[in-house]
Design a protein around this motif. Structure first.
Motif, mmCIF file in Angstrom:
data_model
loop_
_atom_site.group_PDB
_atom_site.id
_atom_site.type_symbol
_atom_site.label_atom_id
_atom_site.label_comp_id
_atom_site.label_asym_id
_atom_site.label_seq_id
_atom_site.Cartn_x
_atom_site.Cartn_y
_atom_site.Cartn_z
ATOM 1 N N PRO A 170 -4.071 5.483 -6.775
ATOM 2 C CA PRO A 170 -5.082 5.660 -5.731
ATOM 3 C C PRO A 170 -5.461 4.331 -5.085
ATOM 4 C CG PRO A 170 -6.079 5.866 -7.898
ATOM 5 C CD PRO A 170 -4.600 5.738 -8.108
ATOM 6 N N SER A 171 -5.851 4.434 -3.837
ATOM 7 C CA SER A 171 -6.281 3.231 -3.110
ATOM 8 C C SER A 171 -7.693 2.860 -3.545
ATOM 9 C CB SER A 171 -6.241 3.484 -1.606
ATOM 10 O OG SER A 171 -7.247 4.414 -1.259
ATOM 11 N N ALA A 201 0.835 -1.204 0.000
ATOM 12 C CA ALA A 201 0.000 0.000 0.000
ATOM 13 C C ALA A 201 0.871 1.255 0.000
ATOM 14 C CB ALA A 201 -0.942 -0.003 1.199
ATOM 15 N N ARG A 202 1.942 1.263 0.801
ATOM 16 C CA ARG A 202 2.842 2.429 0.818
ATOM 17 C C ARG A 202 3.549 2.614 -0.515
ATOM 18 N NH1 ARG A 202 6.563 1.425 5.479
ATOM 19 N NH2 ARG A 202 5.293 -0.334 6.034
ATOM 20 N N GLU A 226 1.102 4.022 -2.974
ATOM 21 C CA GLU A 226 0.853 5.427 -2.644
ATOM 22 C C GLU A 226 1.993 6.307 -3.158
ATOM 23 O OE1 GLU A 226 0.341 8.158 1.365
ATOM 24 O OE2 GLU A 226 -0.110 6.021 1.463
ATOM 25 N N LYS A 227 3.230 5.844 -3.002
ATOM 26 C CA LYS A 227 4.384 6.606 -3.498
ATOM 27 C C LYS A 227 4.363 6.744 -5.009
ATOM 28 C CE LYS A 227 7.604 5.684 0.259
ATOM 29 N NZ LYS A 227 8.852 5.017 0.660
ATOM 30 N N GLU A 229 -10.167 5.389 -2.288
ATOM 31 C CA GLU A 229 -10.154 6.634 -3.050
ATOM 32 C C GLU A 229 -10.888 6.469 -4.371
ATOM 33 O OE1 GLU A 229 -5.963 8.630 -1.535
ATOM 34 O OE2 GLU A 229 -5.907 7.146 -3.147
#
Length: 163
Positions: free
Chosen positions: A106-107, A97-98, A101-102, A110
């Motif tokens: 989008p998650s 997930a990190r 995100e970097k 989101e």
């Protein structure tokens, strides 16, 4: 240990006497066995069966206890392993997930929130324009991978005010 009064011949004589007595006891038991015959043999067999049953029962109880302990150990080990895998899975998910995100991807939350906003805006537009415009058929477009959709900007034409 030798006593100072014992002579080597005395010691060997005592050993011979003991051996002779053991031999005679064995012959006596054999003679008695012949006299008593099958009764004694049957009694010995009966006693042997009783001892065998007790031994088997004790062995079965010991085996049952060992199986119960092994089942407990296996259960504990399985629970510990599952807990370890759960922690490992959680760490892996957090790191992925990190990383996403970097990269600006989008998650899922989101994307869902954005989709809900788009649906709300479409509903507002539909309500506003209601009967003013004829309904359009939706265009078929190739489905994009969410990562591609987030990375590539949309290339739609801006509507002209003449429409």
């Amino acid at each position: 240990m030798e006593k100072p009064t014992d002579k080597p011949d005395d010691k060997s004589d005592r050993i011979k006497d003991s051996a002779q007595q053991i031999w005679l006891a064995g012959l006596g038991a054999f003679a008695k066995m012949q006299q008593e015959g099958s009764k004694a043999f049957e009694a010995l067999v009966k006693d042997g069966i009783g001892v065998q049953k007790k031994t088997q029962q004790a062995a079965e109880e010991t085996l049952a206890q060992a199986q119960a302990r092994m089942t407990g150990f296996a259960s504990d080990f399985g629970n510990r392993a599952a807990g370890g895998w759960g922690k490992l899975e959680s760490i892996f998910e957090d790191r992925v997930a990190r990383a996403l995100e970097k990269l600006g991807i989008p998650s899922a939350e989101e994307v869902a929130a954005l989709q809900a906003r788009v649906e709300a805006l479409e509903a507002q537009l539909k309500h506003k324009d209601g009967a003013a415009r004829p309904a359009r058929t939706p265009r078929k477009t190739a489905a994009r991978h969410p990562a591609e959709a987030a990375a590539k900007p949309s290339r739609r034409r801006k509507p002209s005010g003449d429409a």
